[in-house]
Design an enzyme around this catalytic site. Structure first.
Site, PDB file in Angstrom:
ATOM      1  N   SER A 153       0.810  -1.224   0.000  1.00 19.70           N
ATOM      2  CA  SER A 153       0.000   0.000   0.000  1.00 19.70           C
ATOM      3  C   SER A 153       0.837   1.266   0.000  1.00 19.70           C
ATOM      4  CB  SER A 153      -0.926   0.019   1.222  1.00 19.70           C
ATOM      5  OG  SER A 153      -1.831  -1.055   1.161  1.00 19.70           O
ATOM      6  N   SER A 335       0.779   7.050   1.003  1.00 19.63           N
ATOM      7  CA  SER A 335       0.352   5.677   0.717  1.00 19.63           C
ATOM      8  C   SER A 335      -0.555   5.670  -0.517  1.00 19.63           C
ATOM      9  CB  SER A 335      -0.375   5.092   1.927  1.00 19.63           C
ATOM     10  OG  SER A 335      -1.541   5.841   2.215  1.00 19.63           O
ATOM     11  N   TYR A 336      -0.976   4.482  -0.916  1.00 19.18           N
ATOM     12  CA  TYR A 336      -1.763   4.327  -2.147  1.00 19.18           C
ATOM     13  C   TYR A 336      -3.014   5.210  -2.105  1.00 19.18           C
ATOM     14  CZ  TYR A 336      -3.731   1.957  -6.206  1.00 19.18           C
ATOM     15  OH  TYR A 336      -4.227   1.673  -7.453  1.00 19.18           O
ATOM     16  N   PRO A 337      -3.196   6.077  -3.128  1.00 19.56           N
ATOM     17  CA  PRO A 337      -4.260   7.089  -3.033  1.00 19.56           C
ATOM     18  C   PRO A 337      -5.651   6.630  -3.469  1.00 19.56           C
ATOM     19  CG  PRO A 337      -2.954   7.487  -4.989  1.00 19.56           C
ATOM     20  CD  PRO A 337      -2.352   6.295  -4.316  1.00 19.56           C
TER      21      PRO A 337
END
Length: 847
Positions: A153, A335-337
């Site tokens: 992530s 982190s992963y948006p």
């Protein structure tokens, strides 16, 4: 030694991940497609020493499309697109040669580890990669596993190593749900779009939209905007009255009170209450209450909330926001948006994440206070089972990220710090008054502790004047009592933030696709973005939605798409059959399409009111070759020529200017030629309106101008004006622009290369002879005596633009300012070969 191929979603991700896993000890090289690099190092995998090759794709490898003949709008009935038209997977970007690149790198590899983004689209790309590489990989022996999936992530050392140590498998069901969505959107969108575009553009000249598109998600998104517009238009203001009272005590400043009845819609009734209140000169304090209240800290940040805040507070559109967020993610700052989750997992290192922000000059004080006093457990949110909430992963400065990047990063960081802070606490004091039997009150807030608002000050309790100290039974002097007339106000146009909320509530689109749908309705000229990022529907957008409502409201209401999204999610969970869901949805929309076609006159009646017939639009420009009357040039998108006498419409190249070309005519059909130009720094070429829409020769396609025409003898054709193969692209031919003098130039008929030459020459002509060295046509140049750059005062010279020593200093290569991709065609005189020294001859002038 065995080889492990690892594939990420973007080149920057591949670089970051390989740097972490190799601990910086990797060698890098460019791949054959030039866009993706390959990072190599040795290490341990599954208990054995291996060679790692880390590379990437550039998003989707493949895209879904109809097979060739079904892409011809003129020859295919749109109804066939629902079932008869076969689809195929094509390379998403043929220029990247991604399949070939992956196969070259995968040949001889024993294992593959897929580092694609961990969402449904990422799973779909996993299988696109596998389809390309598995045929060329070494076959695994027995039951040995060769395909692995990394789940991560964020791009941090901890997360990447954890992913590498806990490899799983790609999820076929999630990939299938994306396949189903792609096929539904392609078939439904193309059928409706083709039908209504051809129907309405053939009748109206001022629609100002090159494509009248329909989309199963796009159209309900537009529907929300038009629904708000309709409420504004139908709003009828109502007059109402409120009593305004001001009281004071001693020398204190007057206190404005709120009337407990709030308002009345009858003036006489309002006046009666004023008269009652005026019977008393004093305001009696009925009660004083003090209550401690809390303003809750925010829940952890997900994509939809980030998009809402970026639009409403930062003034950034959803599409732009996602592009910035993805860049911050691939660079390791956040982190992963793309996530629907608003709850941190139990094992999430909140303290470690917070510590990384302890030295920032912007919030160090708040962070250090939290670390010493102890962080507060974040509020319980929703765990969607995808990714953790959007979180800052390392400290950053504005200089590193740029203006918009920093603004988004700053908000994400402040939001994270707020989630582990205390609630904001304040004291609310309310005083109730009685004036002549009428009840009034006033209230105020006093801050006790700012809590999370210390780091999110825009949500803080505003400073107010202190409430007077009083108790039950105290009397205030009435300063003023009056009746104030007011009017109800209409709602405002939807903001992007409000639209995002509605789309999420009704299940239209996903956290990844919501920005795309909003961007589409803006680009199609269905809405315009006004101040405050409000979305105001255009005439075309309004008429389309009203037309759908008249014919079939379900085409524009969110209900059907929402139901389809639920079915697609069931495919992803393995609870529904891919083929059955796909067929059921297509059957529904096929019936709706046939009913729409049969009922199109209902929408046409609305169009007639708002738009002008094509025959009444535009300005006379050039003569028709059939009736020899003037055709009208319609500038509104898509620009075209219309002959009202023959009732024929002819396409033109877009995104440029059109003018008459010396009243010259096409020798094939007698239509007057027109000249298309992309501007002074661009390129231009003549074209015949009839040939442009109806290719005259078998080797020509629709949309070709005279610079690609293969007529053997016409003075405007490629055969007469073509000089030689383009210096950059493989299939283009450099063609003399006969209108460019005295700043002469030749331009590629495929790409945007422009070659300037022989400035101030009196005449430039393409000769019949060819160069012995490179097969390019020779050019005859005639200079004015006073401005001739030729040696020994010569004014005329014939030679090869690329090989002739005399011409070399008179040639300059540039790139045209183009606003659209050029059309394709065939070369002149077979396929002239590129001279070996052509690039060398022009390289010095490349700008």
């Amino acid at each position: 030694m065995r080889t492990v191929l690892m594939v990420a979603e973007k080149p920057s991700l591949a670089q970051s991940i390989s740097k972490i896993l190799s601990k910086g000890n990797c060698t890098s090289r460019k791949g054959l497609n030039g866009a993706c690099s390959v990072h190599e190092y040795t290490g341990s995998f599954q208990g054995q020493s291996v060679r790692f090759k880390m590379t990437s794709v550039c998003g989707h490898v493949m895209s879904l499309d109809f097979i060739g003949k079904y892409n011809n709008w003129d020859k295919v009935d749109p109804a066939e697109l629902f079932s008869k038209a076969p689809t195929e997977k094509k390379e998403a970007n043929p220029k990247l040669n991604m399949v070939k690149f992956l196969q070259v790198e995968a040949r001889g590899c024993d294992y593959v580890v897929l580092w694609l983004d961990c969402d449904k689209e990422g799973e779909n790309i996993c299988f696109e990669v596998l389809d390309a590489i598995q045929p060329v990989m070494n076959k695994s022996s027995g039951r040995e596993k060769s395909v692995y999936r990394a789940k991560f992530s964020s791009i941090t050392d901890t997360d990447i190593w954890n992913a590498m140590n806990r490899l799983g498998e790609p999820n076929r069901n999630e990939a299938l749900s994306v396949d189903a969505r792609q096929e539904l959107d392609l078939r439904i969108g193309c059928a409706f779009t083709r039908f209504q575009t051809k129907y309405f553009q053939g009748k109206y000249g001022n629609l100002d939209s090159s494509l009248i598109s329909f989309g199963p998600c796009q159209t309900p998104t537009l529907g929300f905007c038009v629904e708000r517009h309709d409420k504004i238009q139908s709003f009828k203001p109502e007059t109402y009255w409120v009593i305004q009272a001001k009281v004071f005590k001693g020398k204190e400043s007057p206190l404005t009170l709120d009337w407990n009845r709030v308002r009345v819609f009858d003036r006489e009734v309002g006046q009666m209450f004023v008269n009652l209140a005026k019977t008393s000169r004093e305001a009696q304090v009925e009660s004083v209450s003090k209550k401690e209240k809390a303003k809750q800290r925010p829940q952890a940040l997900n994509t939809v909330e980030m998009l809402r805040v970026a639009s409403s507070a930062l003034g950034m559109g959803p599409q732009h926001t996602m592009q910035i967020a993805e860049r911050l993610y691939t660079q390791g700052y956040i982190s992963y948006p793309r996530t629907e989750t608003t709850q941190y997992p139990e094992n999430f290192d909140l303290k470690g994440t917070l510590k990384q922000q302890a030295n920032s000059p912007f919030w160090a004080e708040e962070v250090k206070t939290l670390l010493s006093a102890g962080i507060n457990r974040p509020r319980k949110g929703t765990d969607a089972g995808d990714h953790p909430p959007i979180t800052p992963m390392r400290a950053a400065s504005e200089g590193e990220l740029g203006s918009d990047g920093w603004r988004l990063y700053e908000y994400i960081t402040r939001h994270f710090i707020a989630t582990v802070s205390q609630d904001c606490k304040y004291l609310q004091t309310t005083i109730d008054f009685n004036i002549g039997g009428e009840s009034f009150s006033c209230s105020g807030k006093t801050l006790i502790s700012p809590g999370y608002t210390a780091v999110m000050p825009w949500q803080g309790i505003p400073l107010e004047e202190a409430m007077p100290v009083c108790e039950r039974g105290d009397a205030f002097t009435v300063d003023e009592i009056k009746l104030v007339e007011k009017q109800t106000n209409p709602p405002d146009y939807l903001t992007e933030a409000e639209l995002i909320t509605l789309m999420e509530k009704h299940g239209i689109g996903t956290d990844a696709s919501i920005p795309v749908h909003i961007n589409n309705i803006c680009q199609r000229n269905y809405v315009t973005v006004e101040n405050g990022r409000k979305l105001k529907p255009t005439n075309l957008g309004i008429v389309l939605v009203h037309g759908y409502y008249k014919i079939d409201a379900e085409l524009v209401l969110p209900t059907i798409r929402s139901a389809v999204e639920k079915q697609l999610n069931l495919i992803a969970l393995g609870k529904a059959n891919f083929q059955q869901v796909l067929q059921h949805a297509l059957d529904i929309f096929k019936r709706k399409f046939h009913y729409f076609v049969d009922s199109i006159t209902s929408m046409d009646e609305l169009m007639e009111v708002s738009f002008s017939p094509i025959a009444a639009t535009g300005k006379p420009l050039s003569r028709c070759g059939k009736c020899h009357r003037f055709m009208k040039y319609i500038q509104a998108k898509p620009s075209r020529l219309h002959c009202s006498h023959c009732d024929e419409t002819y396409s033109l190249p877009q995104n440029g200017a059109i003018k008459l070309y010396k009243e010259l005519r096409c020798p094939l059909d007698d239509f007057e030629l027109v000249l298309w130009t992309s501007g002074a720094r661009g390129k231009s070429y003549p074209l015949c309106p009839y040939c442009f829409s109806n290719p005259p020769f078998r080797d020509m396609k629709k949309g070709m101008g005279c610079n690609e025409c293969t007529h053997p003898s016409c003075q405007h054709s490629l055969n007469s004006l073509g000089i030689g193969q383009c210096v950059e692209c493989d299939s283009g031919v450099l063609v003399l622009d006969p209108t460019s003098g005295p700043k002469w130039r030749m331009a590629c008929n495929k790409c945007n290369v422009v070659v300037h030459f022989f400035e101030h020459a009196h005449r430039v002509q393409v000769a019949q002879d060819s160069c012995d060295a490179c097969d390019a046509s020779l050019v005859a140049v005639d200079f004015n005596k006073t401005r001739s750059p030729l040696p020994a005062g010569e004014t005329q010279h014939t030679g090869c633009v690329f090989c002739d020593q005399i011409f070399q200093d008179l040639v300059e290569l540039k790139h045209a300012t183009m606003r659209h991709p050029m059309h394709r065609g065939r070369g002149r005189r077979g396929n002239p070969k590129k001279p070996k020294d052509k690039m060398a001859a022009l390289a010095a002038y490349f700008v």
